[in-house]
Motif scaffolding. Sequence first.
Motif, mmCIF file in Angstrom:
data_model
loop_
_atom_site.group_PDB
_atom_site.id
_atom_site.type_symbol
_atom_site.label_atom_id
_atom_site.label_comp_id
_atom_site.label_asym_id
_atom_site.label_seq_id
_atom_site.Cartn_x
_atom_site.Cartn_y
_atom_site.Cartn_z
ATOM 1 N N UNK A 214 2.522 -12.961 71.091
ATOM 2 C CA UNK A 214 4.126 -13.758 70.102
ATOM 3 C C UNK A 214 4.206 -15.396 70.266
ATOM 4 N N UNK A 215 3.027 -15.561 71.325
ATOM 5 C CA UNK A 215 3.213 -17.023 71.713
ATOM 6 C C UNK A 215 2.272 -17.796 70.065
ATOM 7 N N UNK A 216 1.070 -16.953 70.115
ATOM 8 C CA UNK A 216 0.124 -16.788 69.296
ATOM 9 C C UNK A 216 0.545 -17.093 67.433
ATOM 10 N N UNK A 217 1.494 -15.973 67.057
ATOM 11 C CA UNK A 217 2.124 -16.154 66.026
ATOM 12 C C UNK A 217 3.780 -16.262 65.886
ATOM 13 N N UNK A 218 4.378 -17.385 66.627
ATOM 14 C CA UNK A 218 5.285 -18.159 66.543
ATOM 15 C C UNK A 218 5.701 -19.399 66.639
ATOM 16 N N UNK A 219 6.133 -19.731 66.806
ATOM 17 C CA UNK A 219 6.701 -21.880 67.335
ATOM 18 C C UNK A 219 7.540 -21.242 68.786
ATOM 19 N N UNK A 220 6.930 -20.425 68.995
ATOM 20 C CA UNK A 220 8.365 -19.777 69.865
ATOM 21 C C UNK A 220 7.646 -20.636 71.994
ATOM 22 N N UNK A 221 8.173 -20.880 72.820
ATOM 23 C CA UNK A 221 7.729 -21.309 73.728
ATOM 24 C C UNK A 221 7.418 -19.759 74.830
ATOM 25 N N UNK A 222 6.650 -19.711 75.529
ATOM 26 C CA UNK A 222 6.877 -18.508 76.191
ATOM 27 C C UNK A 222 8.500 -18.178 76.905
ATOM 28 N N UNK A 223 9.001 -19.489 77.680
ATOM 29 C CA UNK A 223 10.342 -19.033 78.058
ATOM 30 C C UNK A 223 11.335 -18.913 76.761
#
Length: 86
Positions: A22-31
Amino acid sequence: QSSAAMGTAQSHLLSATDLENYQDCTFFTKKEILHAHQRFRSLAPPGSPITADTRLTKAQVMQLPELKVNPFASRICEVFSEDHSG
């Protein structure tokens, strides 16, 4: 949850691999991903297992307080739904 615990956690938690994907395919952080997943789980029926195949209805998603008052709520649901139907 620590990332070490996540890999061996119950099915309702994201695995370390899923989190990394998910981190690799979005701009979202782990948190941010973990927060979104927690919110997703809170909308699912109590006691239901959360898997990669789990889907929520638009009515379930619309229970989020942020969407109840958002004039773009329907459009947000359309954009993020798998078939773009909301």
